[in-house]
Design a protein around this motif. Structure first.
Motif: not given
Length: 457
Positions: A131-133, A169-172, A234-235, A241-242
Motif C-alpha cells: 500500500e505504501e509503495r 486522502k489517497f489512502r482512504q 498494481a496492488l 513482491e513484498e
C-alpha cells in the motif's frame, strides 16, 4: 498434526470415519502409526533416532479405500504427502524414473507447504508495505532542492504537511475502492525464457532440468519494463513482491527438509506390480526385482541428494498398497517385506457398503451431485429406494464384470444424471424426485446387458 494438541488414535479413526466407510482394521493401523510419530518426538534424542517408523502394507482390491485412507491421513497429519505408483519406477540403468525421485518430489511438496505457511504469517505486513509503495506512485514525494539549507524552513514544513494530507486522502480513496480503475505506471518484471539444454541421462532428468533452470535464473539478470496497469492489479503485484521479499527462503528450506525427514509420508500404490511371481525368470521379472532392490535402501534409510540439500529417509513413513490378485506380499524380496512390518487386509465392498458410501460421508456422492444441481436452481431429492437400487446395480455390475469397488458408483451417478445434467439450464422445474423407477429407467438396459455394462458402467 498440531503437536500442541495431537489427535489420539480414537480421534484419528473418528475423523477417517467421516469420509471412509468400513475398513476399521486399516483405520486403526494408520491411526497408531500416526500417533507413534508424535510419541517419537517426545522421546529424548539418543533413543528417538533409534525408533523407526512402522511401515504399512494395505492389501485389498481396487476401490475399497486404500488411497483415500492414506490421503485423509496426510491431511490430518499436516505432513508432506506423496502418492506414487510403484510401477512407474524402473531399475537403475533403464530409461524411466529412479526411486530417489520420489524423495525429491516429497521435498518439493514440503518446501511449497512451508512457504505457504510463511506467506500466511507476513500477509498483513506485506499488504501494508504494498500500500505504501503504491501511494508513492500515486503521490510521489516532493523533490528536495540541492540548495536547500539543512534546517527545514517553515514553508517547506507547510508543503510536507500538505503532501501528507494528500497522501492520507489517497489512502482512504484506495481503501474505499475509488481508485480501482485508475491507471498507474510501474516497473514490471518480465518472464525470461531459459536457453534450451538437452540432457542425455537415463535417470533424474526432471531434477536435472529443474536444477539447470535455477542456475540459469541466477546467471541471467531479471529484466523489467515500465507498464501502465490498473491500481487493483498494481496492488496485487506489489503485494506478491513484498510477500516474496519478506520470506526467508533459507529458513523455509531448512524447515521443509526437517519436515520431510521427520513427518513425510509416501504412499506407494500398486506395489504388487513390482512383486516377482513364480520365481525370477523372464526379463520383466528381473526388472521387477531390480526395482525392489533399488527401493530397499530408501525404505531402510538412505541419504538422497536434492536441490535443497541432502535428505535422510530414515523416518519417512511408507504406506504401500496393492490388490495382490496374481501375487502375494511374500513374493516381495525378504528384505523389503521386513521393512513393512504391519499388514492390513481391506475387505471387498458390497451392496450395503455402497448404500452407506452414497449417503453417509461428508463428501458423499449424493451430496456432491445435489450441490451441483443447486447451482442450476434445481433441488435433487433422492429417495431411499433409489439409493438402494443404485447400490444394488453397482454391486451386480462389479460381480459380473471387473470389480472396481466404490469407483463404480461414480460411473453410475454420471450415467444416471447425464440427461438431467445436460438439460438442467433449460428446465422450468425447481425440484426433481429421483426414485427407484427413475433409476431403473436410466440404468436398467445397461446393467442387464453384460457386454454393454463392461464398457459403459
Amino acid at each position: 498434526m498440531n503437536q500442541e494438541k495431537p489427535l489420539t488414535p480414537r480421534e484419528i479413526v473418528a475423523e477417517l470415519d467421516k469420509y471412509i466407510i468400513g475398513q476399521d482394521d486399516a483405520k486403526r493401523s494408520v491411526a497408531i502409526a500416526l500417533r507413534n510419530r508424535w510419541r517419537r518426538q517426545q522421546v529424548e534424542p539418543p533413543l528417538r533416532d533409534e525408533i523407526a517408523p512402522k511401515n504399512i502394507i494395505m492389501i485389498g482390491p481396487t476401490g475399497v479405500g486404500k488411497t483415500e485412507i492414506a490421503r485423509r491421513l496426510a491431511q490430518l497429519a499436516q505432513s508432506p504427502f506423496l502418492k506414487i505408483e510403484a510401477s512407474k519406477f524402473t531399475e537403475v540403468g533403464y530409461v524411466g524414473r529412479d526411486v530417489e525421485s520420489m524423495i525429491r518430489d516429497l521435498a518439493d511438496l514440503a518446501v511449497n507447504m512451508v512457504k505457504k505457511e510463511e506467506q500466511e504469517k507476513v500477509q498483513q505486513k506485506a499488504k501494508d508495505m504494498a500500500e505504501e509503495r503504491l501511494l508513492d506512485l500515486l503521490v510521489p514525494p516532493a523533490p528536495r532542492s540541492r540548495n536547500m539549507p539543512a534546517g527545514p524552513p517553515s514553508d517547506l514544513s507547510v508543503s510536507e504537511t500538505s503532501q501528507d494530507s494528500t497522501r492520507e486522502k489517497f489512502r482512504q480513496m484506495l481503501i474505499d475502492g475509488k481508485l480501482d480503475e485508475k491507471m498507474v505506471e510501474m516497473e514490471i518484471e518480465q518472464q525470461q525464457s531459459m536457453p534450451m539444454v538437452e540432457v542425455f541421462s537415463n535417470t533424474g532428468m526432471e531434477d536435472m532440468s529443474s536444477s539447470l533452470k535455477d542456475v540459469f535464473g541466477k546467471m541471467f539478470p531479471k529484466k523489467s519494463k515500465r507498464q501502465k496497469i490498473k491500481v487493483t492489479e498494481a496492488l496485487e503485484f506489489l503485494h506478491k513482491e513484498e510477500v516474496e521479499r519478506l520470506i526467508d527462503m533459507d529458513k523455509v528450506i531448512r524447515l521443509a527438509v526437517q519436515r520431510t525427514e521427520q513427518s513425510g509420508i509416501i504412499f506407494l500404490d500398486e506395489i504388487d506390480k513390482i512383486a516377482s511371481r513364480e520365481g525370477v525368470g523372464s526379463g520383466a521379472e528381473v526388472s521387477r526385482e531390480g526395482v525392489q532392490r533399488d527401493l530397499l535402501p530408501i525404505v531402510e534409510g538412505a541419504t538422497v541428494s536434492t536441490k535443497y540439500g541432502m535428505v535422510k529417509t530414515d523416518h519417512i513413513l511408507f504406506i504401500a498398497s496393492g490388490a495382490f490378485h496374481t501375487s502375494k506380499p511374500s513374493d516381495l524380496v525378504p528384505e523389503l517385506q521386513g521393512r513393512f512390518p504391519i499388514r492390513v487386509e481391506l475387505n471387498a465392498l458390497g451392496e450395503e457398503e455402497f448404500f452407506r458410501i452414497l449417503t453417509e460421508p461428508k463428501n458423499a456422492l449424493i451430496k456432491q451431485y445435489t450441490a451441483l444441481m443447486e447451482t442450476e436452481k434445481i433441488g435433487l431429492l433422492f429417495e431411499d429406494d433409489a439409493i438402494r437400487e443404485m447400490a444394488r446395480i453397482a454391486s451386480d455390475v462389479n460381480q459380473k464384470t471387473e470389480n472396481i469397488g466404490a469407483r463404480r458408483l461414480h460411473t453410475i451417478m454420471e450415467r444416471l444424471l447425464e440427461e438431467l445434467s445436460f438439460d438442467a439450464p433449460d428446465l422450468d422445474e425447481t425440484e426433481i424426485q429421483v426414485d427407484s423407477a427413475y433409476v431403473n429407467k436410466q440404468l436398467a438396459d445397461i446393467s442387464q446387458d453384460e457386454d454393454l455394462s463392461r464398457f459403459i458402467l
